[in-house]
Enzyme design. Structure first.
Site, PDB file in Angstrom:
ATOM      1  N   LYS A   1      -2.397  16.294  -7.957  1.00  0.00           N
ATOM      2  CA  LYS A   1      -1.750  16.145  -9.266  1.00  0.00           C
ATOM      3  C   LYS A   1      -0.840  17.339  -9.568  1.00  0.00           C
ATOM      4  O   LYS A   1       0.208  17.175 -10.189  1.00  0.00           O
ATOM      5  CB  LYS A   1      -2.801  15.936 -10.361  1.00  0.00           C
TER       6      LYS A   1
ATOM      7  N   SER B   1       0.588  11.495 -13.765  1.00  0.00           N
ATOM      8  CA  SER B   1      -0.164  12.635 -13.219  1.00  0.00           C
ATOM      9  C   SER B   1      -1.545  12.579 -13.843  1.00  0.00           C
ATOM     10  O   SER B   1      -2.227  11.554 -13.800  1.00  0.00           O
ATOM     11  CB  SER B   1       0.603  13.929 -13.531  1.00  0.00           C
TER      12      SER B   1
ATOM     13  N   TYR C   1      -8.249  16.534  -5.739  1.00  0.00           N
ATOM     14  CA  TYR C   1      -7.548  15.752  -6.769  1.00  0.00           C
ATOM     15  C   TYR C   1      -6.536  16.651  -7.484  1.00  0.00           C
ATOM     16  O   TYR C   1      -5.389  16.273  -7.707  1.00  0.00           O
ATOM     17  CB  TYR C   1      -8.557  15.143  -7.743  1.00  0.00           C
TER      18      TYR C   1
ATOM     19  N   ASP D   1       0.881  -1.164   0.000  1.00  0.00           N
ATOM     20  CA  ASP D   1       0.000   0.000   0.000  1.00  0.00           C
ATOM     21  C   ASP D   1       0.918   1.212   0.000  1.00  0.00           C
ATOM     22  O   ASP D   1       1.749   1.366   0.905  1.00  0.00           O
ATOM     23  CB  ASP D   1      -0.872  -0.030   1.266  1.00  0.00           C
TER      24      ASP D   1
ATOM     25  N   ASN E   1       2.364   5.210 -10.297  1.00  0.00           N
ATOM     26  CA  ASN E   1       1.053   5.161 -10.967  1.00  0.00           C
ATOM     27  C   ASN E   1      -0.122   5.116  -9.993  1.00  0.00           C
ATOM     28  O   ASN E   1      -1.191   5.649 -10.284  1.00  0.00           O
ATOM     29  CB  ASN E   1       1.021   3.921 -11.882  1.00  0.00           C
TER      30      ASN E   1
HETATM   31  N1  LIG Z   1      -8.623   6.904 -15.533  1.00  0.00           N
HETATM   32  C1  LIG Z   1      -8.581   8.225 -15.604  1.00  0.00           C
HETATM   33  O1  LIG Z   1      -9.538   8.865 -16.029  1.00  0.00           O
HETATM   34  C2  LIG Z   1      -7.311   8.926 -15.219  1.00  0.00           C
HETATM   35  C3  LIG Z   1      -7.083  10.173 -15.767  1.00  0.00           C
HETATM   36  C4  LIG Z   1      -5.921  10.847 -15.435  1.00  0.00           C
HETATM   37  C5  LIG Z   1      -5.027  10.281 -14.564  1.00  0.00           C
HETATM   38  N2  LIG Z   1      -5.279   9.060 -14.029  1.00  0.00           N
HETATM   39  C6  LIG Z   1      -4.292   8.522 -13.092  1.00  0.00           C
HETATM   40  O2  LIG Z   1      -3.835   7.282 -13.553  1.00  0.00           O
HETATM   41  C7  LIG Z   1      -3.362   6.517 -12.448  1.00  0.00           C
HETATM   42  C8  LIG Z   1      -3.919   5.101 -12.561  1.00  0.00           C
HETATM   43  O3  LIG Z   1      -5.325   5.149 -12.471  1.00  0.00           O
HETATM   44  P1  LIG Z   1      -6.261   4.266 -13.410  1.00  0.00           P
HETATM   45  O4  LIG Z   1      -6.986   5.184 -14.314  1.00  0.00           O
HETATM   46  O5  LIG Z   1      -5.510   3.143 -13.996  1.00  0.00           O
HETATM   47  O6  LIG Z   1      -7.340   3.778 -12.355  1.00  0.00           O
HETATM   48  P2  LIG Z   1      -7.531   2.360 -11.631  1.00  0.00           P
HETATM   49  O7  LIG Z   1      -7.885   1.320 -12.626  1.00  0.00           O
HETATM   50  O8  LIG Z   1      -8.489   2.638 -10.540  1.00  0.00           O
HETATM   51  O9  LIG Z   1      -6.093   2.025 -11.029  1.00  0.00           O
HETATM   52  C9  LIG Z   1      -5.606   2.659  -9.898  1.00  0.00           C
HETATM   53  C10 LIG Z   1      -4.587   1.758  -9.244  1.00  0.00           C
HETATM   54  O10 LIG Z   1      -4.028   2.447  -8.123  1.00  0.00           O
HETATM   55  C11 LIG Z   1      -4.047   1.552  -7.040  1.00  0.00           C
HETATM   56  N3  LIG Z   1      -4.032   2.197  -5.745  1.00  0.00           N
HETATM   57  C12 LIG Z   1      -4.871   3.147  -5.260  1.00  0.00           C
HETATM   58  N4  LIG Z   1      -4.534   3.461  -4.000  1.00  0.00           N
HETATM   59  C13 LIG Z   1      -3.465   2.686  -3.682  1.00  0.00           C
HETATM   60  C14 LIG Z   1      -2.653   2.532  -2.517  1.00  0.00           C
HETATM   61  N5  LIG Z   1      -2.885   3.247  -1.410  1.00  0.00           N
HETATM   62  N6  LIG Z   1      -1.625   1.643  -2.547  1.00  0.00           N
HETATM   63  C15 LIG Z   1      -1.380   0.912  -3.656  1.00  0.00           C
HETATM   64  N7  LIG Z   1      -2.116   1.004  -4.778  1.00  0.00           N
HETATM   65  C16 LIG Z   1      -3.137   1.878  -4.779  1.00  0.00           C
HETATM   66  C17 LIG Z   1      -5.308   0.742  -7.216  1.00  0.00           C
HETATM   67  O11 LIG Z   1      -5.222  -0.396  -6.415  1.00  0.00           O
HETATM   68  P3  LIG Z   1      -6.503  -1.168  -5.801  1.00  0.00           P
HETATM   69  O12 LIG Z   1      -6.925  -2.092  -6.901  1.00  0.00           O
HETATM   70  O13 LIG Z   1      -5.966  -1.859  -4.606  1.00  0.00           O
HETATM   71  O14 LIG Z   1      -7.531  -0.113  -5.473  1.00  0.00           O
HETATM   72  C18 LIG Z   1      -5.206   0.467  -8.715  1.00  0.00           C
HETATM   73  O15 LIG Z   1      -4.300  -0.569  -8.963  1.00  0.00           O
HETATM   74  C19 LIG Z   1      -3.795   7.252 -11.177  1.00  0.00           C
HETATM   75  O16 LIG Z   1      -2.678   7.938 -10.638  1.00  0.00           O
HETATM   76  C20 LIG Z   1      -4.823   8.255 -11.698  1.00  0.00           C
HETATM   77  O17 LIG Z   1      -4.878   9.421 -10.900  1.00  0.00           O
HETATM   78  C21 LIG Z   1      -6.402   8.367 -14.334  1.00  0.00           C
END
Ligand SMILES: NC(=O)c1ccc[n+]([C@@H]2O[C@H](COP(=O)([O-])OP(=O)(O)OC[C@H]3O[C@@H](n4cnc5c(N)ncnc54)[C@H](OP(=O)(O)O)[C@@H]3O)[C@@H](O)[C@H]2O)c1
Length: 284
Positions: A152, A134, A148, A56, A83
């Site tokens: 970022k 980010s 948020y 975590d 990430n």
């Molecule tokens: N999708 C979008 O629209 C978007 C847009 C811009 C930026 N992002 C960024 O992209 C990155 C990845 O997000 P995603 O879109 O791929 O969403 P996602 O599918 O929800 O993946 C997020 C990942 O982060 C993990 N995580 C969250 N809190 C954690 C913690 N305390 N310790 C370890 N792991 C943790 C989650 O693990 P669990 O499975 O255990 O929850 C999951 O593996 C994030 O930084 C997000 O801010 C996403």
């Protein structure tokens, strides 16, 4: 020559897509995540190229020991990807203190812990790459997303400064700015605050329905985004920033243009506050 990657938050979304694509092309991945069982299938297929650790990112000691262990066990890590993250949405007043703390501890302190733990190893091995995931939210801001954005923009400030700070050691950085992507971000990874009626008819209320967004309204294909991140790491130097998604391109370019115009409009007042004996050529 295969590269070794260390990635946080690999249980879903961009982290999982990165892991899949890297393993498929013959690279090695050290995956730090809270739900290790999510990679069981990939582990069966790649027992000698994937190492999964239950981490975590809010546990700074655990992050450091996993990073130290990665170098101890694998000898070298070429690319570190910060990430892991989630989104907390709601007007500032609507947010819960514990959720605010969790948002900062995950998105800011989690990345910081990872990068601080990795830098000495990267420096000692003569270089490497740091990728910070980010968001377009790191270069623009919208109502209902203040926390948020706080996290970022913090990621961006940190890594922007590190680009020059770490260059002498051969360590490169890249800030990735995805737009909305088809991951679990809009589902299990999203925390939406309780609603205060005072905000019902204000712009901040727009975030309340975010979980109900249709798939078709979300531009970002997670696989293509992960592919673009992998491609970017193939360049040296890596791009300072990598915009992913047509929404990210439109919103960030509009924000940067507006901020530049606002800054340029301040020139006269900015210069008017200089001391009379100010000499820009004087030694610092
Ligand atoms: N999708 C979008 O629209 C978007 C847009 C811009 C930026 N992002 C960024 O992209 C990155 C990845 O997000 P995603 O879109 O791929 O969403 P996602 O599918 O929800 O993946 C997020 C990942 O982060 C993990 N995580 C969250 N809190 C954690 C913690 N305390 N310790 C370890 N792991 C943790 C989650 O693990 P669990 O499975 O255990 O929850 C999951 O593996 C994030 O930084 C997000 O801010 C996403």
């Amino acid at each position: 020559m295969p590269s070794t990657w260390l990635i946080t938050g690999t249980s879903s979304g961009l982290g999982l897509e990165l892991t899949r694509q890297l393993l498929a092309r013959g690279d090695r991945v050290i995956a730090l995540q809270r739900r290790p069982e999510r990679l069981d299938r990939l582990l069966l297929d790649h027992p000698d190229a994937l190492w999964v650790h239950d981490v975590d990112v809010t546990d700074g000691l655990r992050v450091r020991s996993a990073v130290d262990g990665a170098w101890r066990d694998r000898g070298r890590v070429d690319v570190v990807v910060a990430n892991a993250g989630f989104g907390l949405f709601g007007a500032l007043e609507e947010l819960d203190d514990d959720d605010i703390r969790r948002q900062v501890e995950t998105n800011v302190m989690g990345s910081l812990a990872l990068i601080r733990a990795a830098v000495p190893h990267l420096r000692e091995q003569g270089g490497g790459k740091i990728v910070q995931i980010s968001s377009m939210a790191g270069q623009m801001a919208a109502p209902g997303m203040s926390l948020y954005h706080l996290t970022k923009w913090a990621n961006e400030g940190l890594v922007e400064a590190l680009r020059e700070e770490l260059a002498p050691f051969g360590i490169e950085t890249c800030i990735v700015e995805p737009g909305s992507a088809r991951t679990e971000f809009g589902g299990s990874s999203m925390t939406v605050a309780r609603s205060l009626p005072a905000y019902d008819d204000t712009p901040a209320a727009a975030v309340r329905g975010r979980r109900e967004r249709s798939r078709e309204s979300i531009p970002g294909d997670a696989g293509r985004m992960a592919g673009a991140v992998i491609d970017a790491t193939g360049h040296s130097p890596m791009p300072r920033r990598l915009l992913l998604g047509s929404d990210a391109y439109a919103l960030v370019t509009a924000s940067v243009r507006a901020r530049l115009a606002e800054a340029e409009a301040q020139e006269a007042i900015a210069r008017s506050t200089d001391a009379d004996d100010y000499d820009p050529t004087a030694p610092h």
